[in-house]
Write a protein that holds these residues in place. Structure first.
Motif, PDB file in Angstrom:
ATOM      1  N   SER A 160       0.116   5.218  -0.306  1.00 47.76           N
ATOM      2  CA  SER A 160      -0.688   5.365   0.906  1.00 47.76           C
ATOM      3  C   SER A 160       0.173   5.870   2.063  1.00 47.76           C
ATOM      4  CB  SER A 160      -1.323   4.028   1.291  1.00 47.76           C
ATOM      5  OG  SER A 160      -1.905   4.118   2.582  1.00 47.76           O
TER       6      SER A 160
ATOM      7  N   GLU B 162      -1.021   6.562   4.994  1.00 43.43           N
ATOM      8  CA  GLU B 162      -1.488   5.859   6.194  1.00 43.43           C
ATOM      9  C   GLU B 162      -0.740   4.531   6.366  1.00 43.43           C
ATOM     10  OE1 GLU B 162      -3.659   6.971   3.790  1.00 43.43           O
ATOM     11  OE2 GLU B 162      -4.341   8.755   4.866  1.00 43.43           O
TER      12      GLU B 162
ATOM     13  N   ALA C 166       0.838  -1.213   0.000  1.00 42.42           N
ATOM     14  CA  ALA C 166       0.000   0.000   0.000  1.00 42.42           C
ATOM     15  C   ALA C 166       0.868   1.257   0.000  1.00 42.42           C
ATOM     16  CB  ALA C 166      -0.938  -0.012   1.195  1.00 42.42           C
TER      17      ALA C 166
END
Length: 188
Positions: free
Chosen positions: A21, A23, A16
């Motif tokens: 990403s 996060e 990810a």
């Protein structure tokens, strides 16, 4: 199974993060910074230098994230990178690392009582003294195997330049020596 799910989760976070990403990258940093910190401090770095090493290692991972061949091995990659960066930092200072007795994280207990804390502090002090008398190789091996766990023996073997199959027996001998030193000092 817990080790397996942790590696799968870390691999998913790496994937990810590669896709942008923030996060996911934040989650990786949160989960693995204690490991990076312990490796840096375990190589005898003072707090300020360890902070620099931790930051450098994370920046290096960010730069090389797309080149990480096996996302499940991110913890191993971090161990090796931190060890190398720690050694580089020491070479720059021409010093010899000393064993740190500092804890990377101090977790206060809401139920503070002086007697148990005093006994624990005395036990910890004796344990660190006995640990400090061990060979540097045993110290590194014990630190890395405790922090990385059995699932990361491959990374530990690479970091210490030793055969993977000899980690367990060598670790056992190191623990036996530590136990003997503690018993000799009557600290069981």
């Amino acid at each position: 199974m817990a080790q397996e799910s942790r590696h799968e989760r870390q691999a998913a976070l790496v994937t990810a993060a590669r896709s942008g990403s923030r996060e996911a990258m934040d989650a990786l940093v949160t989960e693995l910074t204690p490991l990076v910190w312990h490796v840096a401090r375990g190589n005898g770095l003072d707090q300020v230098t360890a902070e620099d090493v931790v930051q450098t290692v994370w920046l290096s991972l960010l730069r090389h994230l797309d080149r990480l061949v096996e996302p499940r091995a991110v913890a191993g990659w971090l161990i090796v990178a931190t060890r190398r960066e720690s050694q580089r930092a020491w070479r720059e200072r021409n010093g010899r690392p000393a064993l740190s007795t500092d804890s990377a994280l101090d977790m206060p207990d809401d139920r503070w009582l002086p007697e148990p804390e005093a006994l624990q502090n005395d036990r910890d002090r004796r344990l660190w003294q006995a640990f400090g008398t061990m060979s540097r190789r045993c110290q590194e091996l014990l630190r890395l195997t405790v922090l990385a766990g059995r699932a990361e023996y491959r990374a530990v073997a690479e970091a210490l330049s030793m055969p993977r199959g000899s980690i367990g027996p060598t670790r056992g001998r190191c623990l036996t020596r530590l136990r003997e030193r503690l018993e000799k000092d009557d600290v069981v």
